[in-house]
Design an enzyme around this catalytic site. Sequence first.
Site, PDB file in Angstrom:
ATOM      1  N   CYS A 140       7.564 -20.369  40.312  1.00  0.00           N
ATOM      2  CA  CYS A 140       7.069 -19.106  39.765  1.00  0.00           C
ATOM      3  C   CYS A 140       7.217 -19.097  38.238  1.00  0.00           C
ATOM      4  CB  CYS A 140       7.768 -17.934  40.445  1.00  0.00           C
ATOM      5  SG  CYS A 140       6.920 -16.379  40.152  1.00  0.00           S
ATOM      6  N   HIS A 142       7.228 -18.705  46.220  1.00  0.00           N
ATOM      7  CA  HIS A 142       8.697 -18.800  46.350  1.00  0.00           C
ATOM      8  C   HIS A 142       9.088 -19.528  47.632  1.00  0.00           C
ATOM      9  CE1 HIS A 142      10.049 -16.333  42.960  1.00  0.00           C
ATOM     10  NE2 HIS A 142       8.902 -15.698  43.125  1.00  0.00           N
ATOM     11  N   GLU A 178      11.957 -20.510  48.448  1.00  0.00           N
ATOM     12  CA  GLU A 178      13.361 -20.248  48.801  1.00  0.00           C
ATOM     13  C   GLU A 178      13.538 -19.054  49.720  1.00  0.00           C
ATOM     14  OE1 GLU A 178      11.844 -19.727  45.966  1.00  0.00           O
ATOM     15  OE2 GLU A 178      12.811 -18.261  44.670  1.00  0.00           O
ATOM     16  N   ASP A 188      38.020 -15.397  54.544  1.00  0.00           N
ATOM     17  CA  ASP A 188      38.184 -16.170  53.310  1.00  0.00           C
ATOM     18  C   ASP A 188      39.652 -16.493  53.030  1.00  0.00           C
ATOM     19  OD1 ASP A 188      35.550 -15.540  53.264  1.00  0.00           O
ATOM     20  OD2 ASP A 188      35.714 -14.068  51.653  1.00  0.00           O
TER      21      ASP A 188
END
Length: 530
Positions: free
Chosen positions: A77, A171, A173, A230
């Site tokens: 893009c 795009h 992605e 985490d």
Amino acid sequence: TILILDFGSQYSHLITRRCREHNVYAELMPCTTQLKDIKFKPKGIILSGSPYSVYDKDSPHADPGIYDLGVPILGICYGLQEMAWQMKGTVDKCDHREYGFAQVKMTKIGSENASVDALFEGLGDEMQVWMSHGDQLSAPPPDFHVIGYTASAPYAALAHNSKPFYGIQFHPEVTHSPRGKEVIGRFILNICGCQSHWTMEEFIGKEIARIREICGPSGRVIGAVSGGVDSTVAAKLMHEAIGDRFHAIMVDNGVLRLNEAKQVNEMLNKDLGVNLTVVDASNLFLSRLEGIEDPEQKRKIIGNTFINVFEAEAAKIEAAAAEEEKNGAAAKGRVEWLLQGTLYPDVIESISFKGPSATIKTHHNVGGLLKDMKLKLIEPLRELFKDEVRALGRLLAIPAPLVQRHPFPGPGLAIRILGPVTREQVMILQQADNIYIEEIRKAGLYDQIAQAFAVLLPVKAVGVMGDSRTYEQVIALRAVQTEDFMTADWYVFPPEILRRISSRITNEVAGINRVTYDISSKPPATVEWL
Ligand code: XMP
């Protein structure tokens, strides 16, 4: 490594993700990074999209030296327009912004029987893609040829005649480009020649070696654990690396879920062998929170009290270490490091290029930790996305139910009690929340939901029990599905599950006579109520 130069598109981090999904390590850096500041040699470079136009006065540009590195470059893009602009092509404003699905047709190179460009190899003659741009090329730059076009964009995909430079207007992605991940794969694997070596198996070995090296033979590390994914994964990894020289501290702040501190202790300490101290500071927290209604004040009190308690505990560990050192023999060294479970999205948030439409931060963690403790930070998860952390957790033999756990906010139940926090209110909410999650698990729905919790509303409603009238509180149930918590949809439960949850809560939790279900999406609502 693939280097992704971020020009500020809201999708930039997704490019990083897609590369990682091909088991290729990719790192995002601001587009303004100068070549001399890049400490590794990338095997390829991807230029992201951007909210800017290349002709804006203040539009960002990459170091032109990237075209002399001899590595393949893919512009997406704005990245395509940037490449064209730097190579003296012509970029024009579109008459209209193009936003939505388009069909890219691949150009055959040479004769009709010839194949499509390497970037599109094996992807057929056309594919659906997602477009989102205001500018487009009105002519390809010199030495480039068209490899794909759409009905409205004649130069939707370009390749250089002799160098490995590519540009695409769409795009790849985003998931709206169903074969976009394959396009990225063609670029990084076939054109850049990257190998699919980035796996969590490799990561564990390397990271443990790195931790051992930086901690040295005797340095100690402390870190807070919450029972969340985490901090548990980070703690287990530290334990694998340096054993008992890692001290985990869990602070029971009195607004955890039912039996949480006990369960975390059993899991981390007994099952996983981590050197853990649970500090029961619930009285201190609850006394400071008593009667507090304002959500920001609740957050502040919990954040500050957490720091007080954690520092006091760290000082005890340090004093014990100093004592051991004085006594010689079995000395394990001083506390030098503080473990933090920082993930890659937080790192991206702090380094990404802020375009004119800088994203509004929706994350509000119990920050400000340990400003004046003289400790160095160690962040073993800072390169990882959440699902990579989960994969790592599974490899470290952390039980599956824990690895899949829903997130739980630092300020805990305090921000789910909408009125003043009191011990009684905490107990009511703990019980309701426990029933809710228990029933979700029993129904096998837990892993389909990103986050589910109960909220205690600050209103009373009329009910009837036996022959008498009741006047009691209301529980709201929340369950959402989301990719990244920036946007979220409410979860559609089968009605019989909601019926069972409601009946159990009103029957088993004293003080509740009514249960509601929250059917708001984010935006305009948020996930939490406060
Ligand atoms: P919102 O309510 O902003 O929530 O849509 C998005 C995600 O962030 C979590 N959240 C918090 N986490 N401290 C935290 O550690 C907080 O103060 C906090 N507020 C919201 C929320 O649970 C959801 O996962």
